[in-house]
Design a protein around this motif. Structure first.
Motif, PDB file in Angstrom:
ATOM      1  N   LEU A 204       0.831  -1.200   0.000  1.00 39.51           N
ATOM      2  CA  LEU A 204       0.000   0.000   0.000  1.00 39.51           C
ATOM      3  C   LEU A 204       0.871   1.259   0.000  1.00 39.51           C
ATOM      4  O   LEU A 204       0.613   2.217  -0.751  1.00 39.51           O
ATOM      5  CB  LEU A 204      -0.923  -0.003   1.210  1.00 39.51           C
ATOM      6  CG  LEU A 204      -2.015   1.066   1.244  1.00 39.51           C
ATOM      7  CD1 LEU A 204      -2.956   0.899   0.071  1.00 39.51           C
ATOM      8  CD2 LEU A 204      -2.794   0.980   2.552  1.00 39.51           C
ATOM      9  N   ALA A 205       1.913   1.277   0.794  1.00 42.02           N
ATOM     10  CA  ALA A 205       2.804   2.435   0.859  1.00 42.02           C
ATOM     11  C   ALA A 205       3.483   2.686  -0.481  1.00 42.02           C
ATOM     12  O   ALA A 205       3.596   3.830  -0.935  1.00 42.02           O
ATOM     13  CB  ALA A 205       3.843   2.231   1.961  1.00 42.02           C
ATOM     14  N   ASP A 206       3.928   1.621  -1.128  1.00 43.08           N
ATOM     15  CA  ASP A 206       4.595   1.763  -2.426  1.00 43.08           C
ATOM     16  C   ASP A 206       3.649   2.330  -3.478  1.00 43.08           C
ATOM     17  O   ASP A 206       4.060   3.093  -4.356  1.00 43.08           O
ATOM     18  CB  ASP A 206       5.127   0.412  -2.902  1.00 43.08           C
ATOM     19  CG  ASP A 206       6.305  -0.067  -2.069  1.00 43.08           C
ATOM     20  OD1 ASP A 206       6.934   0.769  -1.374  1.00 43.08           O
ATOM     21  OD2 ASP A 206       6.590  -1.279  -2.091  1.00 43.08           O
ATOM     22  N   LEU A 207       2.383   1.967  -3.378  1.00 42.47           N
ATOM     23  CA  LEU A 207       1.404   2.376  -4.382  1.00 42.47           C
ATOM     24  C   LEU A 207       1.066   3.860  -4.317  1.00 42.47           C
ATOM     25  O   LEU A 207       0.533   4.411  -5.283  1.00 42.47           O
ATOM     26  CB  LEU A 207       0.117   1.563  -4.201  1.00 42.47           C
ATOM     27  CG  LEU A 207       0.173   0.098  -4.624  1.00 42.47           C
ATOM     28  CD1 LEU A 207      -1.019  -0.651  -4.061  1.00 42.47           C
ATOM     29  CD2 LEU A 207       0.208  -0.018  -6.141  1.00 42.47           C
ATOM     30  N   THR A 208       1.341   4.525  -3.212  1.00 37.33           N
ATOM     31  CA  THR A 208       0.961   5.928  -3.047  1.00 37.33           C
ATOM     32  C   THR A 208       2.054   6.897  -3.493  1.00 37.33           C
ATOM     33  O   THR A 208       1.867   8.112  -3.410  1.00 37.33           O
ATOM     34  CB  THR A 208       0.608   6.226  -1.577  1.00 37.33           C
ATOM     35  OG1 THR A 208       1.755   5.971  -0.758  1.00 37.33           O
ATOM     36  CG2 THR A 208      -0.559   5.364  -1.112  1.00 37.33           C
ATOM     37  N   LYS A 209       3.164   6.382  -3.994  1.00 41.74           N
ATOM     38  CA  LYS A 209       4.295   7.232  -4.356  1.00 41.74           C
ATOM     39  C   LYS A 209       4.519   7.245  -5.870  1.00 41.74           C
ATOM     40  O   LYS A 209       4.340   6.228  -6.538  1.00 41.74           O
ATOM     41  CB  LYS A 209       5.571   6.725  -3.680  1.00 41.74           C
ATOM     42  CG  LYS A 209       5.482   6.609  -2.160  1.00 41.74           C
ATOM     43  CD  LYS A 209       6.712   5.908  -1.612  1.00 41.74           C
ATOM     44  CE  LYS A 209       6.605   5.669  -0.110  1.00 41.74           C
ATOM     45  NZ  LYS A 209       7.758   4.887   0.403  1.00 41.74           N
ATOM     46  N   PRO A 210       4.962   8.380  -6.414  1.00 39.59           N
ATOM     47  CA  PRO A 210       5.367   8.389  -7.823  1.00 39.59           C
ATOM     48  C   PRO A 210       6.661   7.603  -7.999  1.00 39.59           C
ATOM     49  O   PRO A 210       7.429   7.418  -7.043  1.00 39.59           O
ATOM     50  CB  PRO A 210       5.572   9.873  -8.132  1.00 39.59           C
ATOM     51  CG  PRO A 210       5.834  10.506  -6.802  1.00 39.59           C
ATOM     52  CD  PRO A 210       5.054   9.710  -5.794  1.00 39.59           C
ATOM     53  N   LEU A 211       6.912   7.155  -9.209  1.00 42.12           N
ATOM     54  CA  LEU A 211       8.120   6.394  -9.503  1.00 42.12           C
ATOM     55  C   LEU A 211       9.346   7.300  -9.568  1.00 42.12           C
ATOM     56  O   LEU A 211       9.240   8.499  -9.828  1.00 42.12           O
ATOM     57  CB  LEU A 211       7.961   5.676 -10.851  1.00 42.12           C
ATOM     58  CG  LEU A 211       6.816   4.677 -10.991  1.00 42.12           C
ATOM     59  CD1 LEU A 211       6.697   4.238 -12.450  1.00 42.12           C
ATOM     60  CD2 LEU A 211       7.055   3.477 -10.096  1.00 42.12           C
ATOM     61  N   ASP A 212      10.510   6.711  -9.378  1.00 42.16           N
ATOM     62  CA  ASP A 212      11.760   7.444  -9.568  1.00 42.16           C
ATOM     63  C   ASP A 212      12.030   7.651 -11.056  1.00 42.16           C
ATOM     64  O   ASP A 212      12.703   8.611 -11.445  1.00 42.16           O
ATOM     65  CB  ASP A 212      12.934   6.680  -8.934  1.00 42.16           C
ATOM     66  CG  ASP A 212      12.840   6.638  -7.411  1.00 42.16           C
ATOM     67  OD1 ASP A 212      12.259   7.577  -6.828  1.00 42.16           O
ATOM     68  OD2 ASP A 212      13.328   5.656  -6.818  1.00 42.16           O
ATOM     69  N   ALA A 213      11.523   6.735 -11.886  1.00 41.47           N
ATOM     70  CA  ALA A 213      11.681   6.849 -13.337  1.00 41.47           C
ATOM     71  C   ALA A 213      10.614   5.993 -14.006  1.00 41.47           C
ATOM     72  O   ALA A 213      10.220   4.947 -13.475  1.00 41.47           O
ATOM     73  CB  ALA A 213      13.072   6.392 -13.771  1.00 41.47           C
ATOM     74  N   TYR A 214      10.142   6.430 -15.156  1.00 38.02           N
ATOM     75  CA  TYR A 214       9.189   5.640 -15.920  1.00 38.02           C
ATOM     76  C   TYR A 214       9.904   4.463 -16.589  1.00 38.02           C
ATOM     77  O   TYR A 214      11.079   4.569 -16.948  1.00 38.02           O
ATOM     78  CB  TYR A 214       8.540   6.501 -17.005  1.00 38.02           C
ATOM     79  CG  TYR A 214       7.326   7.289 -16.561  1.00 38.02           C
ATOM     80  CD1 TYR A 214       6.055   6.719 -16.590  1.00 38.02           C
ATOM     81  CD2 TYR A 214       7.436   8.610 -16.150  1.00 38.02           C
ATOM     82  CE1 TYR A 214       4.934   7.450 -16.197  1.00 38.02           C
ATOM     83  CE2 TYR A 214       6.320   9.351 -15.765  1.00 38.02           C
ATOM     84  CZ  TYR A 214       5.074   8.762 -15.791  1.00 38.02           C
ATOM     85  OH  TYR A 214       3.961   9.480 -15.410  1.00 38.02           O
ATOM     86  N   PRO A 215       9.197   3.343 -16.801  1.00 37.61           N
ATOM     87  CA  PRO A 215       9.824   2.164 -17.413  1.00 37.61           C
ATOM     88  C   PRO A 215       9.865   2.254 -18.947  1.00 37.61           C
ATOM     89  O   PRO A 215       9.272   1.442 -19.671  1.00 37.61           O
ATOM     90  CB  PRO A 215       8.898   1.028 -16.946  1.00 37.61           C
ATOM     91  CG  PRO A 215       7.552   1.672 -16.821  1.00 37.61           C
ATOM     92  CD  PRO A 215       7.820   3.065 -16.316  1.00 37.61           C
ATOM     93  N   VAL A 216      10.570   3.252 -19.463  1.00 32.54           N
ATOM     94  CA  VAL A 216      10.682   3.458 -20.914  1.00 32.54           C
ATOM     95  C   VAL A 216      11.533   2.344 -21.520  1.00 32.54           C
ATOM     96  O   VAL A 216      12.547   1.943 -20.935  1.00 32.54           O
ATOM     97  CB  VAL A 216      11.318   4.835 -21.204  1.00 32.54           C
ATOM     98  CG1 VAL A 216      11.510   5.040 -22.696  1.00 32.54           C
ATOM     99  CG2 VAL A 216      10.443   5.945 -20.624  1.00 32.54           C
ATOM    100  N   PRO A 217      11.147   1.818 -22.706  1.00 33.37           N
ATOM    101  CA  PRO A 217      11.970   0.796 -23.363  1.00 33.37           C
ATOM    102  C   PRO A 217      13.376   1.313 -23.640  1.00 33.37           C
ATOM    103  O   PRO A 217      13.628   2.535 -23.609  1.00 33.37           O
ATOM    104  CB  PRO A 217      11.222   0.534 -24.674  1.00 33.37           C
ATOM    105  CG  PRO A 217       9.819   0.974 -24.416  1.00 33.37           C
ATOM    106  CD  PRO A 217       9.923   2.128 -23.460  1.00 33.37           C
ATOM    107  N   THR A 218      14.291   0.406 -23.923  1.00 32.81           N
ATOM    108  CA  THR A 218      15.685   0.802 -24.151  1.00 32.81           C
ATOM    109  C   THR A 218      16.126   0.623 -25.600  1.00 32.81           C
ATOM    110  O   THR A 218      17.111   1.230 -26.020  1.00 32.81           O
ATOM    111  CB  THR A 218      16.619  -0.008 -23.239  1.00 32.81           C
ATOM    112  OG1 THR A 218      16.397  -1.409 -23.442  1.00 32.81           O
ATOM    113  CG2 THR A 218      16.363   0.338 -21.771  1.00 32.81           C
TER     114      THR A 218
END
Length: 395
Positions: free
Chosen positions: A62-76
């Motif tokens: 639940l705690a993890d779900l309330t935070k924005p990501l450090d980076a989006y999972p953009v393809p490489t």
């Protein structure tokens, strides 16, 4: 009708959803189910079951779900998107009643402009006739690609088959892949997990907020098999983590929008002990709240999914206790990336569409503005647009 949901039953549900996508979609979009006593509605009460397959559960998840990501999972892997310059991409959401699709359309339009392409939006209006007409229009216009959002492939199979035969790539978003129409060099599925992730996020919030004693009514969307399958994913969280919680569903649909109020009121009158009501998607929130008022129910906590600015503002104001949303702007850029890769004959990756849970206590310094919504900053750093541009060779 009351039934017990178990892990085995869920697996059967998922297989059934794959196998009968067209049949269920047709029924869902034409059904007149209103109260929980008729054929258009169903309820299921959860019971204790075996442990969840999630790697994290309870308060940690639940705690993890309330935070924005450090980076989006953009393809490489890079892909040359210059071939799309001057072309038109058709975007067909199941219904523009849903604010989520307007956000995605803006993201897709911005991404397309980056490579010199344009986007034509055609409203599916929640009906097979309008959806088919949109697909036919796109094919006749020799679109660079057709993106159908929250529309099961089987609902427009003939038209989408014809489009692919004409050399037009097809993207199916926000749907569980249809086994009868597997991904190919001209067909890709994007974001099938996001709907289930939102349901699991809301389930974990309700469990924590109620101290494991919730009596929840979910207004579940029947616009195709996928939304119902995602509701089952949320119910599995209750099975695994909250044996004392009670969960019932009331079926609603875009095609029978006028029945949301009476069916919800009926469900509330049938069970006066309901303490939480969830609108699976934001477009059904207003009639859901109207139904609560008409049933003269007070003290009910309301939450919803597919959050846009209206829902997040309602959380900030305390009208909603929680809302879950997916990164719809980012998804628009992902759609363009998938189009570019299909056009180039490249492999399409398994994209992840981030999901976030919004509560008043965890909004923090989140900017509750339309600009912040459209930028994608609610879910992570907005640098993903530059990342995609570099991948496409247009930075």
């Amino acid at each position: 009708m009351t039934s017990t949901t178990t892990p085995v039953a869920w697996k059967r549900m998922r297989n059934w959803a794959f196998a009968t996508g067209l049949a269920l979609s047709g029924v869902a979009l034409s059904a007149c189910g209103s109260s929980s006593d008729d054929a258009g509605s169903d309820s299921s009460t959860t019971a204790a079951a075996s442990s969840s397959t999630d790697t994290s559960t309870g308060s940690d998840a639940l705690a993890d779900l309330t935070k924005p990501l450090d980076a989006y999972p953009v393809p490489t892997d890079a892909v040359d998107a210059k071939a799309l310059s001057g072309k038109t991409i058709y975007y067909i959401p199941i219904s523009q009643q849903a604010p989520q699709f307007s956000i995605t359309a803006k993201g897709l339009t911005a991404a397309a402009a980056k490579v010199g392409a344009k986007v034509q939006v055609c409203d599916g209006k929640g009906t097979p006739t309008d959806i088919g007409a949109c697909v036919g229009q796109a094919t006749s216009a020799k679109a660079a690609a057709i993106i159908v959002d929250a529309i099961p492939y089987g609902l427009a199979a003939n038209g989408l088959d014809a489009a692919q035969k004409a050399g037009i790539p097809v993207i199916v978003g926000n749907n569980i892949p249809d086994e009868a129409h597997p991904a190919s060099k001209t067909l890709a599925y994007v974001g099938p997990e996001a709907g289930g992730d939102m349901e699991k996020a809301l389930a974990r919030f309700v469990i924590a907020d109620s101290d494991g004693k919730a009596n929840l009514l979910i207004n579940a969307d029947t616009d195709g098999p996928s939304p119902l399958a995602w509701v089952k994913e949320g119910q599995q969280i209750f099975d695994d983590e909250c044996p004392d919680c009670k969960v019932a569903t009331n079926n609603v649909s875009s095609a029978n929008f006028n029945l949301v109020v009476p069916s919800t009121s009926s469900a509330l009158l049938k069970d006066p002990n309901i303490t939480y009501v969830q609108s699976q998607y934001e477009q059904f929130l207003q009639p859901t709240q109207t139904a609560i008022q008409q049933a003269s129910r007070t003290g009910i906590k309301v939450l919803d999914g597919a959050a846009g600015i209206a829902s997040v503002k309602a959380v900030e104001a305390g009208t909603l206790v929680a809302t879950a949303g997916q990164a719809s702007t980012y998804q628009g850029w992902v759609y363009l990336d998938a189009v570019a890769r299909l056009t180039a004959g490249s492999a399409v990756p398994d994209y992840t569409i981030p999901v976030r849970l919004f509560t008043k206590d965890t909004l923090g310094d989140t900017k509750v503005t339309e600009a912040a919504q459209d930028s994608g900053e609610w879910f992570g750093p907005t640098t993903f647009t530059d990342d995609f541009a570099k991948l496409w060779g247009v930075a």
